[in-house]
Design a protein around this motif. Structure first.
Motif, mmCIF file in Angstrom:
data_model
loop_
_atom_site.group_PDB
_atom_site.id
_atom_site.type_symbol
_atom_site.label_atom_id
_atom_site.label_comp_id
_atom_site.label_asym_id
_atom_site.label_seq_id
_atom_site.Cartn_x
_atom_site.Cartn_y
_atom_site.Cartn_z
ATOM 1 N N ARG A 1 -0.320 -10.911 16.119
ATOM 2 C CA ARG A 1 -0.929 -10.098 15.055
ATOM 3 C C ARG A 1 -0.135 -8.830 14.791
ATOM 4 N NH1 ARG A 1 -4.349 -9.594 19.445
ATOM 5 N NH2 ARG A 1 -4.636 -7.457 20.245
ATOM 6 N N ARG A 2 0.488 -8.275 15.859
ATOM 7 C CA ARG A 2 1.269 -7.049 15.669
ATOM 8 C C ARG A 2 2.552 -7.347 14.893
ATOM 9 N NH1 ARG A 2 2.970 -2.700 20.447
ATOM 10 N NH2 ARG A 2 3.844 -1.117 19.010
ATOM 11 N N VAL A 3 3.153 -8.501 15.194
ATOM 12 C CA VAL A 3 4.349 -8.909 14.446
ATOM 13 C C VAL A 3 3.995 -9.145 12.971
ATOM 14 C CG1 VAL A 3 6.126 -10.690 14.211
ATOM 15 C CG2 VAL A 3 5.429 -9.891 16.478
ATOM 16 N N THR A 4 2.871 -9.826 12.768
ATOM 17 C CA THR A 4 2.422 -10.083 11.400
ATOM 18 C C THR A 4 2.151 -8.775 10.654
ATOM 19 O OG1 THR A 4 1.411 -12.179 12.084
ATOM 20 C CG2 THR A 4 0.665 -11.217 9.993
ATOM 21 N N ARG A 5 1.503 -7.828 11.337
ATOM 22 C CA ARG A 5 1.207 -6.549 10.718
ATOM 23 C C ARG A 5 2.489 -5.811 10.324
ATOM 24 N NH1 ARG A 5 -1.853 -1.936 14.115
ATOM 25 N NH2 ARG A 5 0.195 -1.980 15.140
ATOM 26 N N GLN A 6 3.511 -5.960 11.165
ATOM 27 C CA GLN A 6 4.788 -5.307 10.874
ATOM 28 C C GLN A 6 5.402 -5.869 9.591
ATOM 29 O OE1 GLN A 6 6.070 -2.770 12.776
ATOM 30 N NE2 GLN A 6 7.620 -2.540 11.157
ATOM 31 N N VAL A 7 5.398 -7.193 9.473
ATOM 32 C CA VAL A 7 5.980 -7.830 8.282
ATOM 33 C C VAL A 7 5.178 -7.486 7.028
ATOM 34 C CG1 VAL A 7 6.544 -10.038 7.189
ATOM 35 C CG2 VAL A 7 6.971 -9.693 9.620
ATOM 36 N N VAL A 8 3.849 -7.545 7.147
ATOM 37 C CA VAL A 8 2.993 -7.220 5.999
ATOM 38 C C VAL A 8 3.191 -5.758 5.595
ATOM 39 C CG1 VAL A 8 0.600 -6.966 5.232
ATOM 40 C CG2 VAL A 8 1.290 -8.989 6.521
ATOM 41 N N GLY A 9 3.335 -4.878 6.557
ATOM 42 C CA GLY A 9 3.566 -3.471 6.237
ATOM 43 C C GLY A 9 4.843 -3.264 5.455
ATOM 44 N N GLU A 10 5.908 -3.925 5.884
ATOM 45 C CA GLU A 10 7.170 -3.819 5.147
ATOM 46 C C GLU A 10 7.018 -4.363 3.727
ATOM 47 O OE1 GLU A 10 10.143 -5.800 7.419
ATOM 48 O OE2 GLU A 10 9.837 -4.573 9.207
ATOM 49 N N SER A 11 6.314 -5.498 3.601
ATOM 50 C CA SER A 11 6.119 -6.093 2.269
ATOM 51 C C SER A 11 5.268 -5.195 1.379
ATOM 52 C CB SER A 11 5.463 -7.471 2.407
ATOM 53 O OG SER A 11 6.297 -8.350 3.124
ATOM 54 N N MET A 12 4.276 -4.520 1.956
ATOM 55 C CA MET A 12 3.430 -3.621 1.169
ATOM 56 C C MET A 12 4.243 -2.454 0.630
ATOM 57 S SD MET A 12 0.368 -4.604 0.693
ATOM 58 C CE MET A 12 -0.313 -3.032 0.209
ATOM 59 N N VAL A 13 5.153 -1.926 1.459
ATOM 60 C CA VAL A 13 6.014 -0.833 0.985
ATOM 61 C C VAL A 13 6.897 -1.327 -0.155
ATOM 62 C CG1 VAL A 13 7.888 0.729 1.623
ATOM 63 C CG2 VAL A 13 5.979 0.367 3.193
ATOM 64 N N ASN A 14 7.461 -2.539 -0.004
ATOM 65 C CA ASN A 14 8.266 -3.118 -1.088
ATOM 66 C C ASN A 14 7.430 -3.305 -2.360
ATOM 67 O OD1 ASN A 14 10.511 -3.274 0.563
ATOM 68 N ND2 ASN A 14 10.081 -5.379 1.213
ATOM 69 N N GLY A 15 6.175 -3.751 -2.171
ATOM 70 C CA GLY A 15 5.293 -3.942 -3.327
ATOM 71 C C GLY A 15 4.962 -2.641 -4.029
ATOM 72 N N LEU A 16 4.674 -1.605 -3.244
ATOM 73 C CA LEU A 16 4.359 -0.303 -3.846
ATOM 74 C C LEU A 16 5.577 0.284 -4.553
ATOM 75 C CD1 LEU A 16 2.165 1.277 -1.023
ATOM 76 C CD2 LEU A 16 1.403 0.366 -3.220
#
Length: 488
Positions: A368-383
């Protein structure tokens, strides 16, 4: 720890993050542009309805004109006295009701009493055709004959006179047609004058309900060089110009505004109106009010803005259809493509980070921590993509507004008798003139609303989540053994 690692990873992969952000930005920018142009189309259509039909209200009530009966053709007829005075000017006005059949003024009160109607006011539309000019009488001259010409009875063969002939003479007349609207001076916020603003002089007062005063449209006053304070005549009755009115948008189809009672006198339509302007208590209940009026007051035609919008043609209608259909589907297709590209690029980036994620899991990071890391990076790219997309979309909308492309709109017939033209219709010339008066040019704008910006921000977040979910799912399936195999 999360923030530090996120910042470091994004700094290391600037190019990949920028590509993902730009893909989302293009899709979001297109959505903003299409939405803004569509909003501009709607505003332009509203302006067309107001300027062409004068529908500054929720609906109008009219009655279709009956067909001529008997030998009455309804065609204009002018009588002149061809006097012997050469060059003497003669003038004649023909005043007819314009549009549909006349309604009784008492019907205004009945309409106002219907459920859902906030207020109603009557107006009378007239068409004045003015013919003025002069006759020039010809002169009879006798031609003399030469020798051998037979003379008159008992005359000789020489020096006789021939048959008298009329030489010279003729007529020169100018035809001018303009529209007149009778206004209820006690309710000027509703009716023909409601969509215009007084630019010079004053408007009517409640005390001028039957006064011989007039307000002229700007274009008509300029064309005929009329100014406030001057007087002009209709059918021999002088009217003092007290104001000049300019329409809020487009061109007005009314040239002269008179108090309703004066218009009724001119048109020989005492206690008659041709149009009833209606304002509903709730704009969301217009269709219900329309049905109630048609049911309770038979023989009338109720026309709403929606009805008129269906009759608008020209480049405005074409552009509106393109923005609504092709533009909308195109923006959706591009946006879906941008989301897929972002998801695939994120997944591909995760595949290249097998050693990194495998090592982190070997050090004790849960999935879950690895997944959260990837999602966080993608959210920054999305914003980031959302911010770029909003900037590009707002810029594109600003360019459209700055260029202000001209669109032409023409209002067709709604079948309710509310069109132009007098009794008997008219030939192609009259129809062409009617079409010209019912055509208006509109400058297109592309306003960007807060709702559109909010939609763009939501799409940016959605794009980041979709890409992050796909990349995170792939990263969560990696095992520490994958990292060891990549090292070997």
């Amino acid at each position: 720890m999360f923030g530090i690692y996120l910042k470091r990873e994004l700094s290391r992969r600037k190019k990949a993050a920028l590509v993902i952000a730009l893909g989302l930005a293009l899709g979001i920018a297109l959505v903003i542009t299409v939405n803004s142009v569509s909003a501009g189309m709607q505003q332009a259509q509203d302006k067309v309805l107001k300027s062409l039909y004068g529908l500054g209200t929720d609906m109008t009530v009219t009655k279709a004109r009956a067909a001529p009966t008997g030998n009455s053709s309804g065609r204009p007829k002018f009588d002149f006295d061809a006097k012997a005075d050469s060059g003497k000017s003669q003038s004649s006005d023909r005043v007819t009701t314009q549009g549909g059949q006349s309604l009784k003024s008492s019907l205004v009160t009945r309409v106002a009493a219907q459920k859902g109607v906030a207020s109603a006011v009557g107006a009378l539309s007239l068409n004045v055709t003015k013919v003025d000019g002069s006759f020039t009488q010809g002169k009879a001259k006798s031609s003399t004959s030469g020798s051998g010409q037979q003379g008159g009875p008992g005359g000789g063969r020489n020096g006789g006179t021939g048959t008298p002939q009329v030489q010279g003479g003729g007529a020169s007349f100018d035809v001018n047609s303009y529209s007149v609207a009778g206004v209820d001076v006690t309710r000027q916020d509703l009716g023909p004058l409601a969509i215009s603003k007084i630019t010079t002089g004053t408007t009517f007062t409640s005390a001028q309900s039957d006064a011989k005063v007039a307000v002229l449209a700007t274009a008509y006053a300029k064309e005929n060089k009329y100014t406030v304070g001057k007087t002009f005549k209709i059918s021999g009755t002088p009217y003092k110009i007290i104001g000049i009115a300019a329409p809020d948008s487009g061109e007005s189809t009314t040239d002269v505004y008179l108090p309703l009672k004066q218009a009724q006198t001119l048109g020989d339509a005492k206690n008659k109106v041709t149009t009833i302007y209606v304002k509903a208590t709730d704009s969301k209940q217009i269709d219900t009010v329309k049905a109630a009026v048609q049911k309770n007051i038979s023989g009338t035609t109720v026309t709403t803005s929606a009805d008129l919008a269906d009759t608008v043609s020209g480049s405005l209608s074409t552009a509106s259809n393109l923005a609504t259909s092709v533009g909308t589907w195109l923006s959706i297709a591009v946006l879906v493509a941008a989301f897929l590209v972002a998801a695939l690029l994120t997944s591909s980036a995760v595949s290249r980070r097998v050693r990194e994620f495998g090592t982190l899991k070997a050090l004790g990071w849960p999935s879950r921590r690895v997944t959260r890391q990837v999602v966080g990076e993608s959210m920054v790219n999305g914003l980031l993509g959302g911010a770029l997309g909003i900037a590009l979309g707002v810029g594109a909308a600003a360019v459209v507004t700055a260029i202000s492309p001209k669109l032409t709109a023409q209002l067709g017939s709604t079948g309710g008798g509310g069109g132009t033209g007098g009794p008997g219709g008219g030939g192609p010339g009259r129809q062409a003139a009617s079409a010209a008066r019912n055509t208006v040019d509109i400058a297109l704008s592309a306003p960007v609303s807060v709702t559109t910006i909010a939609l763009a921000a939501g799409l940016a977040i959605a794009g980041g989540l979709i890409a992050g979910a796909m990349g995170g799912w792939r990263a969560s399936r990696m095992r520490p053994a994958d990292a060891l195999r990549s090292v070997a």
